[in-house]
Scaffold this motif. Structure first.
Motif, PDB file in Angstrom:
ATOM      1  N   ALA A 645       0.840  -1.272   0.056  1.00  0.00           N
ATOM      2  CA  ALA A 645       0.329  -0.041  -0.051  1.00  0.00           C
ATOM      3  C   ALA A 645       0.745   1.191   0.065  1.00  0.00           C
ATOM      4  O   ALA A 645       0.382   2.319  -0.555  1.00  0.00           O
ATOM      5  CB  ALA A 645      -0.996  -0.018   1.192  1.00  0.00           C
ATOM      6  N   ARG A 646       2.231   1.090   0.376  1.00  0.00           N
ATOM      7  CA  ARG A 646       3.071   2.354   0.685  1.00  0.00           C
ATOM      8  C   ARG A 646       3.634   2.766  -0.875  1.00  0.00           C
ATOM      9  O   ARG A 646       4.283   3.804  -1.048  1.00  0.00           O
ATOM     10  CB  ARG A 646       3.962   2.062   1.518  1.00  0.00           C
ATOM     11  N   LYS A 647       3.406   1.886  -1.662  1.00  0.00           N
ATOM     12  CA  LYS A 647       4.105   2.254  -3.211  1.00  0.00           C
ATOM     13  C   LYS A 647       3.422   3.415  -3.636  1.00  0.00           C
ATOM     14  O   LYS A 647       1.964   3.473  -3.696  1.00  0.00           O
ATOM     15  CB  LYS A 647       3.881   1.184  -3.951  1.00  0.00           C
ATOM     16  N   ARG A 648       3.909   4.022  -4.376  1.00  0.00           N
ATOM     17  CA  ARG A 648       3.469   5.577  -4.799  1.00  0.00           C
ATOM     18  C   ARG A 648       2.747   5.350  -6.140  1.00  0.00           C
ATOM     19  O   ARG A 648       1.593   5.723  -6.351  1.00  0.00           O
ATOM     20  CB  ARG A 648       4.640   6.336  -5.298  1.00  0.00           C
ATOM     21  N   SER A 649       3.015   4.421  -6.980  1.00  0.00           N
ATOM     22  CA  SER A 649       2.296   4.272  -8.188  1.00  0.00           C
ATOM     23  C   SER A 649       1.046   3.379  -8.025  1.00  0.00           C
ATOM     24  O   SER A 649      -0.003   3.777  -8.668  1.00  0.00           O
ATOM     25  CB  SER A 649       3.245   3.512  -9.269  1.00  0.00           C
ATOM     26  N   THR A 650       1.233   2.126  -7.463  1.00  0.00           N
ATOM     27  CA  THR A 650       0.034   1.268  -7.480  1.00  0.00           C
ATOM     28  C   THR A 650      -0.510   0.961  -6.221  1.00  0.00           C
ATOM     29  O   THR A 650      -1.196   0.160  -5.847  1.00  0.00           O
ATOM     30  CB  THR A 650       0.579  -0.167  -8.054  1.00  0.00           C
ATOM     31  N   GLY A 651      -0.053   1.762  -5.046  1.00  0.00           N
ATOM     32  CA  GLY A 651      -0.265   1.606  -3.645  1.00  0.00           C
ATOM     33  C   GLY A 651      -1.742   1.956  -3.522  1.00  0.00           C
ATOM     34  O   GLY A 651      -2.472   2.577  -4.363  1.00  0.00           O
ATOM     35  N   ASN A 652      -2.257   1.856  -2.298  1.00  0.00           N
ATOM     36  CA  ASN A 652      -3.807   2.064  -1.984  1.00  0.00           C
ATOM     37  C   ASN A 652      -3.808   3.317  -1.383  1.00  0.00           C
ATOM     38  O   ASN A 652      -4.804   4.403  -1.617  1.00  0.00           O
ATOM     39  CB  ASN A 652      -4.133   1.067  -0.788  1.00  0.00           C
ATOM     40  N   LYS A 653      -2.818   3.903  -0.693  1.00  0.00           N
ATOM     41  CA  LYS A 653      -2.726   5.492  -0.304  1.00  0.00           C
ATOM     42  C   LYS A 653      -3.886   5.959   0.462  1.00  0.00           C
ATOM     43  O   LYS A 653      -4.603   7.089   0.630  1.00  0.00           O
ATOM     44  CB  LYS A 653      -2.533   6.287  -1.560  1.00  0.00           C
ATOM     45  N   GLY A 655      -4.387   6.310   4.124  1.00  0.00           N
ATOM     46  CA  GLY A 655      -3.846   6.613   5.269  1.00  0.00           C
ATOM     47  C   GLY A 655      -4.840   6.273   6.582  1.00  0.00           C
ATOM     48  O   GLY A 655      -4.122   5.790   7.447  1.00  0.00           O
ATOM     49  N   LYS A 656      -5.939   6.393   6.438  1.00  0.00           N
ATOM     50  CA  LYS A 656      -6.815   6.004   7.735  1.00  0.00           C
ATOM     51  C   LYS A 656      -6.793   4.374   7.714  1.00  0.00           C
ATOM     52  O   LYS A 656      -6.827   3.776   8.806  1.00  0.00           O
ATOM     53  CB  LYS A 656      -8.212   6.491   7.544  1.00  0.00           C
ATOM     54  N   LEU A 657      -7.038   3.540   6.557  1.00  0.00           N
ATOM     55  CA  LEU A 657      -7.162   2.280   6.710  1.00  0.00           C
ATOM     56  C   LEU A 657      -5.628   1.542   7.009  1.00  0.00           C
ATOM     57  O   LEU A 657      -5.523   0.860   7.757  1.00  0.00           O
ATOM     58  CB  LEU A 657      -7.564   1.430   5.404  1.00  0.00           C
ATOM     59  N   ALA A 658      -4.596   2.320   6.569  1.00  0.00           N
ATOM     60  CA  ALA A 658      -3.248   1.809   7.035  1.00  0.00           C
ATOM     61  C   ALA A 658      -2.891   2.249   8.495  1.00  0.00           C
ATOM     62  O   ALA A 658      -2.232   1.168   9.037  1.00  0.00           O
ATOM     63  CB  ALA A 658      -2.099   2.497   6.030  1.00  0.00           C
ATOM     64  N   GLY A 659      -3.027   3.231   8.816  1.00  0.00           N
ATOM     65  CA  GLY A 659      -3.322   3.188  10.530  1.00  0.00           C
ATOM     66  C   GLY A 659      -3.850   2.147  11.245  1.00  0.00           C
ATOM     67  O   GLY A 659      -3.363   1.786  12.352  1.00  0.00           O
ATOM     68  N   SER A 660      -4.930   2.041  10.734  1.00  0.00           N
ATOM     69  CA  SER A 660      -5.821   0.895  11.544  1.00  0.00           C
ATOM     70  C   SER A 660      -5.240  -0.352  11.749  1.00  0.00           C
ATOM     71  O   SER A 660      -5.077  -1.198  12.437  1.00  0.00           O
ATOM     72  CB  SER A 660      -7.206   0.896  11.110  1.00  0.00           C
ATOM     73  N   LEU A 661      -4.659  -0.894  10.265  1.00  0.00           N
ATOM     74  CA  LEU A 661      -4.046  -2.063  10.232  1.00  0.00           C
ATOM     75  C   LEU A 661      -2.807  -2.139  11.108  1.00  0.00           C
ATOM     76  O   LEU A 661      -2.269  -3.270  11.615  1.00  0.00           O
ATOM     77  CB  LEU A 661      -3.825  -2.420   8.786  1.00  0.00           C
ATOM     78  N   VAL A 662      -2.006  -1.058  11.161  1.00  0.00           N
ATOM     79  CA  VAL A 662      -0.828  -0.853  11.527  1.00  0.00           C
ATOM     80  C   VAL A 662      -0.805  -0.874  13.092  1.00  0.00           C
ATOM     81  O   VAL A 662      -0.107  -1.691  14.149  1.00  0.00           O
ATOM     82  CB  VAL A 662      -0.002   0.442  11.442  1.00  0.00           C
ATOM     83  N   LEU A 663      -1.958  -0.405  13.679  1.00  0.00           N
ATOM     84  CA  LEU A 663      -2.300  -0.670  15.239  1.00  0.00           C
ATOM     85  C   LEU A 663      -2.755  -2.222  15.697  1.00  0.00           C
ATOM     86  O   LEU A 663      -2.421  -2.473  16.532  1.00  0.00           O
ATOM     87  CB  LEU A 663      -3.515   0.493  15.451  1.00  0.00           C
ATOM     88  N   LEU A 664      -3.626  -2.695  14.811  1.00  0.00           N
ATOM     89  CA  LEU A 664      -3.865  -4.042  14.750  1.00  0.00           C
ATOM     90  C   LEU A 664      -2.931  -5.213  14.892  1.00  0.00           C
ATOM     91  O   LEU A 664      -2.501  -5.610  15.934  1.00  0.00           O
ATOM     92  CB  LEU A 664      -5.016  -4.320  13.751  1.00  0.00           C
ATOM     93  N   VAL A 665      -1.733  -4.801  13.995  1.00  0.00           N
ATOM     94  CA  VAL A 665      -0.445  -5.596  13.890  1.00  0.00           C
ATOM     95  C   VAL A 665       0.176  -5.457  15.359  1.00  0.00           C
ATOM     96  O   VAL A 665       0.780  -6.416  15.924  1.00  0.00           O
ATOM     97  CB  VAL A 665       0.275  -5.261  12.882  1.00  0.00           C
ATOM     98  N   GLN A 666       0.524  -4.042  15.608  1.00  0.00           N
ATOM     99  CA  GLN A 666       1.280  -3.976  17.080  1.00  0.00           C
ATOM    100  C   GLN A 666       0.352  -4.643  18.124  1.00  0.00           C
ATOM    101  O   GLN A 666       1.005  -5.137  19.261  1.00  0.00           O
ATOM    102  CB  GLN A 666       0.936  -2.562  17.266  1.00  0.00           C
ATOM    103  N   LYS A 667      -1.001  -4.750  18.195  1.00  0.00           N
ATOM    104  CA  LYS A 667      -1.707  -5.263  19.256  1.00  0.00           C
ATOM    105  C   LYS A 667      -1.418  -6.869  19.296  1.00  0.00           C
ATOM    106  O   LYS A 667      -1.084  -7.474  20.377  1.00  0.00           O
ATOM    107  CB  LYS A 667      -3.090  -5.038  19.359  1.00  0.00           C
ATOM    108  N   LEU A 668      -1.369  -7.495  18.036  1.00  0.00           N
ATOM    109  CA  LEU A 668      -1.338  -8.756  18.074  1.00  0.00           C
ATOM    110  C   LEU A 668       0.164  -9.144  18.266  1.00  0.00           C
ATOM    111  O   LEU A 668       0.310 -10.289  19.029  1.00  0.00           O
ATOM    112  CB  LEU A 668      -1.478  -9.074  16.320  1.00  0.00           C
ATOM    113  N   GLU A 669       1.206  -8.492  17.923  1.00  0.00           N
ATOM    114  CA  GLU A 669       2.802  -8.824  18.343  1.00  0.00           C
ATOM    115  C   GLU A 669       2.739  -8.766  19.857  1.00  0.00           C
ATOM    116  O   GLU A 669       3.318  -9.393  20.481  1.00  0.00           O
ATOM    117  CB  GLU A 669       3.275  -7.931  17.515  1.00  0.00           C
TER     118      GLU A 669
END
Length: 786
Positions: A645-653, A655-669
């Motif tokens: 998703a962080r890729k500039r050309s083909t990424g999702n871009k 930020g709200k969705l990416a932030g939610s998933l990052v927080l979930l990954v942190q809690k799982l770890e």
């Protein structure tokens, strides 16, 4: 080993050479035995006939065996037309001089009997059905033709039957006495005799018998009066003080008149006319409150050793009062069809509970009663209090009844839920959830019968799913609200009755637990049938059902892959486009409108659902000793998606969705690290199953990192849902107020403008239907391409 191989070879040899011949010989012998039995029956019947036709001298004189209608063949055509068209078969003459033929009744007579009969009771027909009940009325085991059958015979029809066909009348009297019961409009004169004897026993000195002439005058006076408050008060006093059956009879007749108010029947005119609303209210209150008490006084309800309530139906008193009971119950059913006030409906439904043990003997009346009560429980117009009152009546009937009635109640309840869940929105979702949660209790009252009906219904759902997989055009038989609510309902049933706490209370495992696997397989099949973005809401609905089942039964269901498939779809990989649409409410949607696809608002909503469901899934196993290994594949997949998703050309871009998933990954770890620290201190091996299952058993889930995160997210979602619901209600109230003001201001002034608006609405409806058809065609094309 050698003996078993020889036996197997001998069996195969026998099957190849001799099996077909043995089966044919057995069939031939069976046919011979059948013919011999038929021959013996004919001989026995002929012997009985010979004894009947034997004369005084011992010889058998049989009548000439002429077929009906042979008298007409002995005349010429001219003589036949000269003699007119008279009935040729001569029977026994009646009082009027007319002939009545014995034997098979004609269709005209049957229709006449059906017209004279009324719907009070009928033959003891089993209420249960063996058909599969999912979609149609025939599959559910109910048909309108059966409901329209006559519930009894009138007195005139009984007399005519006894006169014309005494043999058939005797047969009915011996084998099916309910078919000869009086109708709802019966006079209930037999109750007077019973009332007289009872009141003489209770008050031997005060009671004096009235003469026949006085009784006739009293009946003549009652036949044409208007019902007054004094009459109702007099009956109420007699019912309270002496439990008088005569007063009960008059009260039931007046209640019947109130139930048939504003209905004109020239053949059966009502005895009382009611013109005062207060009198109408008084007679309803007296009948609904006191008639069950009087019946319980004269026919007490007893309880068996198994806890079943029953009434002794073999007594003479019950047979005498049966017409009164049926007339009262039929009047209640008629009254329920005319009521609209919640308080009166609840009072009327509550009056049915003490009557249920008395109605178990009248199966056809009971079937109509079940259908009426289930309608109040399931129809969207009913309030929550009315639904709960109707459900209590249904539950009481299930407890006191036998297996046949229980099966009918379960099928009627499932059919009512299925039929009334077709339209789901903010106004109906609360009532549908109430129906699902309340009906789930019924399937635990008799687990054997509950298992049978649940297995049949789940199997029918699986058949619909198979047909949709084979034929793409039948996909919409599965992707609809009724199918989704059916799967969710069976999830509620199994979650309630297969939990470890319930099994511990019962001291044994539930039979319904065997249905968890087939239900999960059917649900996963429906979930993955069309994996397109337009049906993501349906996927989330079914995942919630499976999460409930997994949480209640401690059963592991692999749901993480279903959610990762959503993130891997084309909808979530590409950058979204901006839009001004309102956020989609996933709680009342199973299909997203096409205008929402590839928009930022839809992608944000889907991302919130994925994060929520993933956290709810992993929190079920947050205390498991294998959580680090269990969560590792999902953590790797989420990190890979974030990297793409962080890729500039083909990424999702996004930020709200990416932030939610990052927080979930942190809690799982963090939760995996927490479990590893606790696991390092244990001294048992993985083979010790009891200690493995007891790992962190006393620790609350909220004290784990992932559990605390999930609890906090639930509170935030609940607060957000409450605010949105309040805003929606305020907006809806404002809209209704504006519509009411516009209606009052423009009433009667601009009819042409109204016609133009109607034309525009018709055009809009046609456009919506065309859009839906196009979407269905595109869905089928997408499925074929996939």
């Amino acid at each position: 080993m050698g003996a078993s191989k020889k036996n197997a070879k001998a069996t195969k040899k026998f099957e190849q050479k001799h099996l077909s011949g043995v089966l044919e010989r057995r069939k031939a012998v069976a046919k011979i035995k059948q013919k011999q039995q038929i021959k013996e029956k004919k001989q026995a019947k002929r012997a009985k006939d010979d004894e009947f036709f034997k004369g005084a001298d011992g010889t058998v004189k049989r009548p000439a065996n002429k077929k009906p209608g042979t008298q007409g063949t002995e005349m010429s055509v001219d003589d036949f037309f000269k003699g007119g068209f008279e009935i040729l078969d001569k029977g026994a003459p009646t009082e009027n001089g007319k002939t009545a033929a014995l034997g098979k009744r004609k269709r005209g007579e049957a229709n006449a009997r059906e017209e004279t009969s009324d719907q009070s009771d009928g033959s003891d027909v089993d209420v249960s059905d063996n058909e599969e009940d999912v979609v149609t009325d025939s599959e559910a085991g109910f048909s309108d033709e059966e409901d329209e059958e006559d519930l009894g015979m009138s007195k005139n029809a009984m007399a005519a039957l006894a006169e014309k066909d005494p043999e058939f009348y005797k047969f009915l009297k011996e084998n099916d006495p309910e078919a000869l019961d009086f109708d709802e409009n019966a006079s209930l004169d037999e109750v007077d005799e019973l009332s007289g004897s009872d009141e003489e026993d209770e008050q031997p000195k005060k009671k004096q018998k009235k003469g026949k002439k006085a009784q006739e005058e009293e009946e003549v006076d009652d036949s044409a009066h208007e019902l007054t408050k004094a009459m109702v008060a007099k009956w109420e006093k007699a019912l309270n003080e002496t439990k008088s059956l005569k007063a009960a009879k008059q009260t039931v007749i007046a209640f019947r008149c109130a139930a048939h108010l504003n209905e004109e029947d020239e053949e059966n005119p009502q005895r009382y006319s009611i013109k005062n609303p207060e009198v109408f209210h008084n007679i309803l209150m007296v009948a609904l409150k006191l008639i069950p008490e009087v019946l319980n006084h004269h026919l007490p309800v007893k309880e068996s050793a198994a806890g079943r309530a029953y009434v002794q139906t073999e007594t003479k008193k019950f047979k005498t009062l049966s017409n009164l009971i049926k007339s009262f119950a039929a009047s209640i059913i008629r009254l329920l069809g005319t009521l609209s006030d919640d308080a009166t409906v609840k009072l009327t439904l509550n009056a049915l509970q003490p009557l249920l043990p008395y109605l178990l003997s009248f199966r056809k009346l009971l079937k109509v009663l079940i259908k009426t009560i289930v309608a109040f429980w399931s129809q969207p117009a009913s309030s929550d209090s009315t639904r709960i009152t109707a459900f209590l009546v249904i539950r009481r009937l299930t407890v006191v009844s036998d297996k046949g009635v229980r099966e009918a109640v379960l099928k009627a309840a499932y059919r009512g839920l299925f039929d009334n869940s077709k339209h789901t929105n903010h106004n109906t979702i609360q009532g549908i959830n109430l129906m699902k949660n309340s009906a789930a209790e019924l399937w635990g009252l008799d687990e054997t019968l509950g298992y049978t009906t649940a297995f049949t219904s789940i199997r029918q759902l699986a058949i619909h799913l198979r047909n949709s997989i084979i034929n793409n055009k039948q996909v919409h038989n599965v992707y609809n609200w009724q199918f989704v609510h059916a799967l969710d309902f069976w999830s509620c049933v199994l979650s309630e009755h297969c939990s470890p706490l319930k099994e511990a209370e019962a001291g044994k495992g539930s039979q319904l637990k065997l249905l968890i696997y087939p239900l999960v397989q059917v649900t996963l099949g429906v979930l993955r049938l069309i994996p397109t973005a337009i049906y993501f809401p349906l996927r989330f609905q079914l995942i919630r059902s499976l999460l409930r089942l997994s949480r209640a039964t401690d059963t592991y269901i692999p749901l993480a892959s279903c959610l990762l498939e959503v993130l891997s779809s084309a909808e979530m990989k590409k950058a979204p486009k901006q839009s001004t649409l309102k956020p989609l409410d996933f709680a009342v949607a199973y299909k997203a409108p096409k205008s929402y696809l590839r928009t930022r608002v839809y992608q944000d909503g889907v991302g919130e659902q994925v994060v929520e469901l993933l956290s709810e899934f992993f929190v079920l196993w947050a205390k498991s000793i294998a959580f680090p290994e269990f969560s590792l594949p999902v953590v790797i997949s989420l990190k890979r998606w974030l990297k793409e998703a962080r890729k500039r050309s083909t990424g999702n871009k996004n930020g709200k969705l990416a932030g939610s998933l990052v927080l979930l990954v942190q809690k799982l770890e963090a939760n995996a690290k927490f479990i590893e620290e606790r696991r390092a201190k244990v001294e048992f091996a993985p083979k010790d199953r009891a200690q493995v299952e007891g790992f962190l058993k006393d620790l609350e889930v909220e004290r784990t990192p992932l559990g605390a995160f999930a609890v906090g997210q639930r509170k935030l979602r609940e607060e957000r849902r409450r605010v949105v619901e309040e805003a929606r209600k305020a907006e809806e109230g404002k809209r209704r107020e504006e519509e009411r003001e516009a209606l009052e201001g423009g009433r009667g002034s601009d009819d042409e403008g109204g016609e133009e608006e109607e034309d525009e609405m018709d055009v809009d409806e046609e456009e919506l239907e065309a859009d839906e058809e196009e979407e269905e065609g595109e869905d089928e094309e997408e499925m074929e391409s996939e």
